[in-house]
Design a protein around this motif. Structure first.
Motif, PDB file in Angstrom:
ATOM      1  N   SER A   1       0.827  -1.208   0.000  1.00 59.96           N
ATOM      2  CA  SER A   1       0.000   0.000   0.000  1.00 59.96           C
ATOM      3  C   SER A   1       0.858   1.252   0.000  1.00 59.96           C
ATOM      4  O   SER A   1       2.044   1.186   0.317  1.00 59.96           O
ATOM      5  CB  SER A   1      -0.884   0.019   1.247  1.00 59.96           C
ATOM      6  N   HIS A   2       0.236   2.357  -0.337  1.00 60.73           N
ATOM      7  CA  HIS A   2       0.890   3.663  -0.187  1.00 60.73           C
ATOM      8  C   HIS A   2      -0.176   4.709   0.081  1.00 60.73           C
ATOM      9  O   HIS A   2      -1.343   4.522  -0.283  1.00 60.73           O
ATOM     10  CB  HIS A   2       1.752   4.007  -1.416  1.00 60.73           C
ATOM     11  N   VAL A   3       0.225   5.800   0.710  1.00 64.26           N
ATOM     12  CA  VAL A   3      -0.717   6.875   1.013  1.00 64.26           C
ATOM     13  C   VAL A   3      -0.794   7.778  -0.214  1.00 64.26           C
ATOM     14  O   VAL A   3       0.236   8.222  -0.738  1.00 64.26           O
ATOM     15  CB  VAL A   3      -0.258   7.656   2.267  1.00 64.26           C
TER      16      VAL A   3
ATOM     17  N   LEU B   1       6.230   0.329  -4.505  1.00 66.86           N
ATOM     18  CA  LEU B   1       5.419   0.270  -3.287  1.00 66.86           C
ATOM     19  C   LEU B   1       6.277  -0.064  -2.068  1.00 66.86           C
ATOM     20  O   LEU B   1       6.027   0.436  -0.964  1.00 66.86           O
ATOM     21  CB  LEU B   1       4.303  -0.764  -3.441  1.00 66.86           C
ATOM     22  N   ALA B   2       7.301  -0.894  -2.296  1.00 63.38           N
ATOM     23  CA  ALA B   2       8.173  -1.280  -1.183  1.00 63.38           C
ATOM     24  C   ALA B   2       8.925  -0.069  -0.629  1.00 63.38           C
ATOM     25  O   ALA B   2       9.350  -0.067   0.525  1.00 63.38           O
ATOM     26  CB  ALA B   2       9.152  -2.358  -1.632  1.00 63.38           C
ATOM     27  N   GLU B   3       9.049   0.976  -1.453  1.00 64.28           N
ATOM     28  CA  GLU B   3       9.728   2.207  -1.020  1.00 64.28           C
ATOM     29  C   GLU B   3       8.871   3.048  -0.070  1.00 64.28           C
ATOM     30  O   GLU B   3       9.386   3.927   0.623  1.00 64.28           O
ATOM     31  CB  GLU B   3      10.055   3.074  -2.257  1.00 64.28           C
ATOM     32  N   ALA B   4       7.548   2.793  -0.074  1.00 67.50           N
ATOM     33  CA  ALA B   4       6.640   3.662   0.694  1.00 67.50           C
ATOM     34  C   ALA B   4       7.044   3.756   2.165  1.00 67.50           C
ATOM     35  O   ALA B   4       6.959   4.828   2.776  1.00 67.50           O
ATOM     36  CB  ALA B   4       5.202   3.169   0.570  1.00 67.50           C
ATOM     37  N   ASP B   5       7.506   2.640   2.723  1.00 64.16           N
ATOM     38  CA  ASP B   5       7.822   2.635   4.159  1.00 64.16           C
ATOM     39  C   ASP B   5       9.000   3.533   4.511  1.00 64.16           C
ATOM     40  O   ASP B   5       9.222   3.829   5.684  1.00 64.16           O
ATOM     41  CB  ASP B   5       8.112   1.201   4.635  1.00 64.16           C
ATOM     42  N   THR B   6       9.763   3.969   3.506  1.00 60.19           N
ATOM     43  CA  THR B   6      10.890   4.861   3.799  1.00 60.19           C
ATOM     44  C   THR B   6      10.415   6.315   3.934  1.00 60.19           C
ATOM     45  O   THR B   6      11.163   7.169   4.384  1.00 60.19           O
ATOM     46  CB  THR B   6      11.983   4.778   2.707  1.00 60.19           C
ATOM     47  N   SER B   7       9.178   6.595   3.521  1.00 60.59           N
ATOM     48  CA  SER B   7       8.630   7.950   3.692  1.00 60.59           C
ATOM     49  C   SER B   7       7.948   8.046   5.055  1.00 60.59           C
ATOM     50  O   SER B   7       7.317   7.085   5.500  1.00 60.59           O
ATOM     51  CB  SER B   7       7.612   8.232   2.571  1.00 60.59           C
ATOM     52  N   GLU B   8       8.056   9.204   5.678  1.00 64.09           N
ATOM     53  CA  GLU B   8       7.456   9.400   7.016  1.00 64.09           C
ATOM     54  C   GLU B   8       5.947   9.208   7.006  1.00 64.09           C
ATOM     55  O   GLU B   8       5.335   8.930   8.031  1.00 64.09           O
ATOM     56  CB  GLU B   8       7.718  10.831   7.486  1.00 64.09           C
ATOM     57  N   VAL B   9       5.342   9.424   5.824  1.00 64.64           N
ATOM     58  CA  VAL B   9       3.891   9.293   5.735  1.00 64.64           C
ATOM     59  C   VAL B   9       3.496   8.149   4.795  1.00 64.64           C
ATOM     60  O   VAL B   9       2.345   8.045   4.374  1.00 64.64           O
ATOM     61  CB  VAL B   9       3.227  10.614   5.272  1.00 64.64           C
ATOM     62  N   ARG B  10       4.484   7.298   4.450  1.00 64.94           N
ATOM     63  CA  ARG B  10       4.270   6.140   3.574  1.00 64.94           C
ATOM     64  C   ARG B  10       3.716   6.560   2.209  1.00 64.94           C
ATOM     65  O   ARG B  10       2.835   5.917   1.643  1.00 64.94           O
ATOM     66  CB  ARG B  10       3.370   5.077   4.227  1.00 64.94           C
TER      67      ARG B  10
END
Ligand code: EPS
Length: 410
Positions: free
Chosen positions: A156-158, A177-186
């Protein structure tokens, strides 16, 4: 096919989840579940509890030496905050030290008190709380592991937080999508991420809260999950119900969703063509052609579901969350249920936004639905049998399954 049941209150001793219907032989470790739970604690804008709540888990049953037994899997998630709540949440006969009599607008508080005959809003809010989603994520981690055995990735992503939207064009890949968790807000759009963080800071300063939208994408789902034959077997219906059941969700969209209603039919659907098999250089439709049974679509308006059945294209669903109703600076009017006097609702410690975490919970719910439908389609008492049945099905569609070979039995 796959069922789960959760129990436990937000500030109780623990949450418990039982998952029934998993085949035997699925590799699972406590660390897999811990990792899933840690992702749910991500996100700028969460309250202080997410910093100290550790989600300590115990595997109570159904798993032996790192593999499922085919029996129900039971998992306990201890609340590390429990020592502070022993008195207030004790199951022993007694009385609480404080009684909450000013229900918060937008919560289950008032309707729950009237429905169950409670004088204390805590009797409602402890179970209505989104803390329960920790138990769902533990169950969903098992569903994801099972889906991993047949090459399905659910991430998922925001895409929106408060008024800030991410740029959206193509369906994001698994790697994106796997990169989303590296963002503070996904959120995978760096510029939008920065604007979202600023919006959260501004809302926090005002003691207010923010909602938003998370998009879940499932790659690797073959054609044929769900059915048009009966209302409660439609995949889109099952996805919508499961996402709508997440605390604070007010809308669910599949594919281009609500936007489609304003378009003409000629630009609202996805044309079909025969898939081009991969040549030696790997050019062609590859796995997408296999998953679609030899057919593909070049647009993605339907979100991977037509007539309640998966098409083989990635499944795209979005869940919209309302701003949390608990405010750090309460301003919403309510009444005291004892005095009937107008007042503002009581103050509870809270998050400014939980949209990044909601995305992880939404993944979980989508994974549980897809795993359940995959089990209905392919069956199998062991993971090996489940995998073999899926390959047999793809072969029966008359397409070469070598592109799906990475998921072939060892
Ligand atoms: C929640 C309020 C907050 C959140 C909680 C959900 O809890 P507390 O009032 O204890 O600070 O932190 O979320 C979780 C505990 C969690 O694990 O997600 C609510 O009112 O729903």
């Amino acid at each position: 096919m796959l069922r789960f049941l959760t129990a436990g209150e937000s500030h109780g001793r623990a949450l418990v989840v039982i998952v029934e219907g998993l085949p035997a032989g699925l590799r699972v470790t406590a660390e897999d579940i811990q990792r899933g739970l840690a992702r749910r604690r991500l996100g700028f804008g969460r309250g202080p509890r997410m910093r100290f709540e550790q989600d300590e888990i115990t595997l109570l049953g159904g798993i032996r030496h790192g593999r499922t037994l085919g029996s129900p899997v039971a998992i306990e998630i201890a609340n590390t905050e429990w020592p502070k709540w022993v008195q207030e949440m004790s199951p022993e006969p007694g009385l609480p030290s404080t009684v909450l009599t000013q229900p918060r607008p937008g919560h289950a508080d008032l309707s729950g008190m009237l429905k169950y005959g409670f004088d204390d809003a805590r009797d409602v809010l402890e179970r209505a709380s989104a803390r329960e989603t920790a138990a769902r994520v533990a169950a969903g981690t098992l569903a994801k592991l099972l889906l991993g055995e047949i090459g399905v990735d659910v991430l998922s992503h925001v895409v929106q937080l408060g008024p800030e939207r991410a740029a959206s064009d193509a369906v994001p890949s698994v790697a994106e999508l796997a990169e989303a968790d590296t963002s503070e807000v996904r959120c995978t759009d760096a510029a939008a991420s920065a604007r979202m963080v600023a919006a959260i800071r501004a809302a926090a300063k005002a003691g207010d809260s923010l909602g938003g939208v998370a998009e879940v994408v499932a790659h690797g789902v073959p054609v044929g999950l769900g059915s048009y034959v009966h209302w409660d077997r439609r995949l889109d219906g099952l996805l919508a119900q499961s996402l709508m059941s997440i605390q604070a969700i007010k809308a669910v969209e599949i594919g281009d969703g609500a936007e489609l209603s304003a378009r003409r039919g000629s630009v609202a659907h996805d044309s079909i063509r025969a898939a081009v098999p991969d040549d030696r250089d790997g050019a062609g439709d590859g796995e997408l052609g296999v998953l679609g049974g030899g057919y593909v679509r070049d647009t993605h308006r339907a979100g991977g579901v037509e007539g309640g059945i998966s098409t083989g294209a990635p499944i795209v669903v979005r869940a919209s969350m309302k701003p949390l109703a608990t405010l750090n600076r309460p301003t919403l009017g309510t009444v005291d249920v004892v005095t009937k006097e107008s007042t503002v609702s009581f103050k509870e410690r809270t998050d400014v936004t939980a949209v990044p975490a909601m995305g992880v919970v939404a993944e979980t719910m989508v994974a549980l639905v897809l795993a359940s439908e995959a089990l209905r389609k392919f069956g199998g008492d062991s993971v090996e049998e489940f995998r073999r049945n899926r390959l047999g099905y793809l072969a029966s569609l008359g397409v070469a399954t070598s592109a799906a070979g990475s998921h072939a039995p060892a």
